[in-house]
Design a protein around this motif. Sequence first.
Motif, PDB file in Angstrom:
ATOM      1  N   ALA A  38     -34.199 -17.930  -6.277  1.00  0.00           N
ATOM      2  CA  ALA A  38     -35.459 -18.653  -6.465  1.00  0.00           C
ATOM      3  C   ALA A  38     -35.395 -20.060  -5.873  1.00  0.00           C
ATOM      4  O   ALA A  38     -34.517 -20.848  -6.214  1.00  0.00           O
ATOM      5  N   GLY A  39     -36.293 -20.349  -4.963  1.00  0.00           N
ATOM      6  CA  GLY A  39     -36.345 -21.652  -4.333  1.00  0.00           C
ATOM      7  C   GLY A  39     -35.304 -21.891  -3.265  1.00  0.00           C
ATOM      8  O   GLY A  39     -35.230 -22.974  -2.685  1.00  0.00           O
ATOM      9  N   GLN A  40     -34.506 -20.865  -2.969  1.00  0.00           N
ATOM     10  CA  GLN A  40     -33.378 -21.049  -2.040  1.00  0.00           C
ATOM     11  C   GLN A  40     -33.621 -20.426  -0.663  1.00  0.00           C
ATOM     12  O   GLN A  40     -32.687 -20.245   0.111  1.00  0.00           O
ATOM     13  N   GLU A  41     -34.862 -20.089  -0.338  1.00  0.00           N
ATOM     14  CA  GLU A  41     -35.135 -19.356   0.893  1.00  0.00           C
ATOM     15  C   GLU A  41     -34.619 -20.119   2.133  1.00  0.00           C
ATOM     16  O   GLU A  41     -35.016 -21.266   2.364  1.00  0.00           O
ATOM     17  N   PRO A  42     -33.733 -19.513   2.928  1.00  0.00           N
ATOM     18  CA  PRO A  42     -33.222 -20.168   4.138  1.00  0.00           C
ATOM     19  C   PRO A  42     -34.330 -20.540   5.122  1.00  0.00           C
ATOM     20  O   PRO A  42     -34.160 -21.462   5.931  1.00  0.00           O
ATOM     21  N   GLU A  43     -35.464 -19.829   5.033  1.00  0.00           N
ATOM     22  CA  GLU A  43     -36.572 -20.116   5.943  1.00  0.00           C
ATOM     23  C   GLU A  43     -37.170 -21.507   5.709  1.00  0.00           C
ATOM     24  O   GLU A  43     -37.917 -22.016   6.545  1.00  0.00           O
ATOM     25  N   LYS A  44     -36.839 -22.136   4.579  1.00  0.00           N
ATOM     26  CA  LYS A  44     -37.326 -23.487   4.312  1.00  0.00           C
ATOM     27  C   LYS A  44     -36.777 -24.484   5.331  1.00  0.00           C
ATOM     28  O   LYS A  44     -37.376 -25.520   5.586  1.00  0.00           O
ATOM     29  N   TRP A  45     -35.618 -24.171   5.831  1.00  0.00           N
ATOM     30  CA  TRP A  45     -34.910 -25.109   6.700  1.00  0.00           C
ATOM     31  C   TRP A  45     -34.876 -24.570   8.126  1.00  0.00           C
ATOM     32  O   TRP A  45     -34.635 -23.382   8.349  1.00  0.00           O
ATOM     33  N   LYS A  46     -35.104 -25.414   9.090  1.00  0.00           N
ATOM     34  CA  LYS A  46     -35.081 -24.987  10.494  1.00  0.00           C
ATOM     35  C   LYS A  46     -33.731 -24.387  10.867  1.00  0.00           C
ATOM     36  O   LYS A  46     -33.643 -23.535  11.748  1.00  0.00           O
ATOM     37  N   SER A  47     -32.690 -24.838  10.201  1.00  0.00           N
ATOM     38  CA  SER A  47     -31.353 -24.325  10.506  1.00  0.00           C
ATOM     39  C   SER A  47     -31.115 -22.948   9.921  1.00  0.00           C
ATOM     40  O   SER A  47     -30.164 -22.257  10.291  1.00  0.00           O
ATOM     41  N   GLY A  48     -31.962 -22.526   8.963  1.00  0.00           N
ATOM     42  CA  GLY A  48     -31.737 -21.251   8.283  1.00  0.00           C
ATOM     43  C   GLY A  48     -30.569 -21.306   7.314  1.00  0.00           C
ATOM     44  O   GLY A  48     -30.012 -20.270   6.953  1.00  0.00           O
TER      45      GLY A  48
END
Length: 396
Positions: free
Chosen positions: A20-30
């Motif tokens: 929850a809240g940890q989606e790699p897609e949040k960050w450009k780096s993945g």
Amino acid sequence: MAQNGFLEQKPGFATIAIHAGQEPEKWKSGAVVPPIVTATTFKQPAPAEPIEFEYGRSGNPTRNTLEECLAALEDGKHGFAFASGLGAATTIYSLLSAGDHVVCCDDVYGGINRLFRNVVQRMGIEISFADFTNLEKVEKVFQANTKMVWMETPTNPMMKVIDIGAISKLAKKRSSDIIVVVDNTFLTPYLQKPLNFGTDIVVYSLTKYMNGHSDAIMGAAIVRDDKLAERLRFLQNAMGAVPSPMDCYLVNRSLKTLALRMEQHKKSSLIVANWLKKHPQVLSVMHPGLPEHPQHELARRQMSGHSGVFSFVMAGGLKESRKFLMSLQIFILAESLGGYESLAELPSLMTHASVPAEQRAELGITDSLIRLSIGLEDPEDLINDLEHAFKATFSK
């Protein structure tokens, strides 16, 4: 599955804690592990037009990640992180105004008792303490200006279990505007979810089990109501008691092992408590998981088991308690709880020293009351350590 008749846990807790809240897609780096963003300010493409964040006190990517995960674990909607548990409590009490009245459970963390008596009351807010295990006593202290109810369950350090649903109904029956707050620090959302019993706010010292590594001081509040969330978000920003990005990262990391840790704390504390209740130098053991606990059946209805913190009364007085605590070798004589290491303390002189003596006496916080926090060591080693301390104290 339900264990020993306790409330059955919904599946998926560990999965939520990890994702929850940890989606790699949040960050450009993945990045799979959310990065630590230490920036205090954020570039805006035009005046007063921030992309998402503008100033670190108002919001931070690392903090927001933690807050989203906390809300999900609690079956809540909005999470708020603070610099400490007392920082969270201070912000929550700022929802009130001079002339308001608060009903608080009598057995409460010493720091909260001190905050209420020595700070909040100076702001023109009245506080009434009552034994929340007796609904008639609670009902008698309500006033026309009551605006908030504050409770811990199990209580600190006497381990009384409070009927969250009954207290919440009692408050809401008097006025839907009364804010019901539950400090869930002792159990975490893994073992108890107060929002599901009618609570408005769940508050935490994240320093304890939620972080679990004794290396970060933090607090939190979780709510479902959007309007209440708006008020808390304003106060969080206006008062500024926010945590650092590093501490947010540490607690977010620790949540990933919360389910595993709580299972071991739960298992080990029951082993130690059962051993203690048979010891000739132990007069009583306060552990909600024991069938002889006064509110054991209530605990089974609203909890999914108990954690690693509990209290017991030993023979003797202050002299014996001091000798016992100073003879421990694995247990560390220190305040706090919920870490991987086992701790022991004397509430009358330590965590609850600021509670007025007459109130300590009324509650049973004597110089013979010891509070333990069972860590992640082998329980057999902890039992041997306790036995060593008993022998050192009472051998002639």
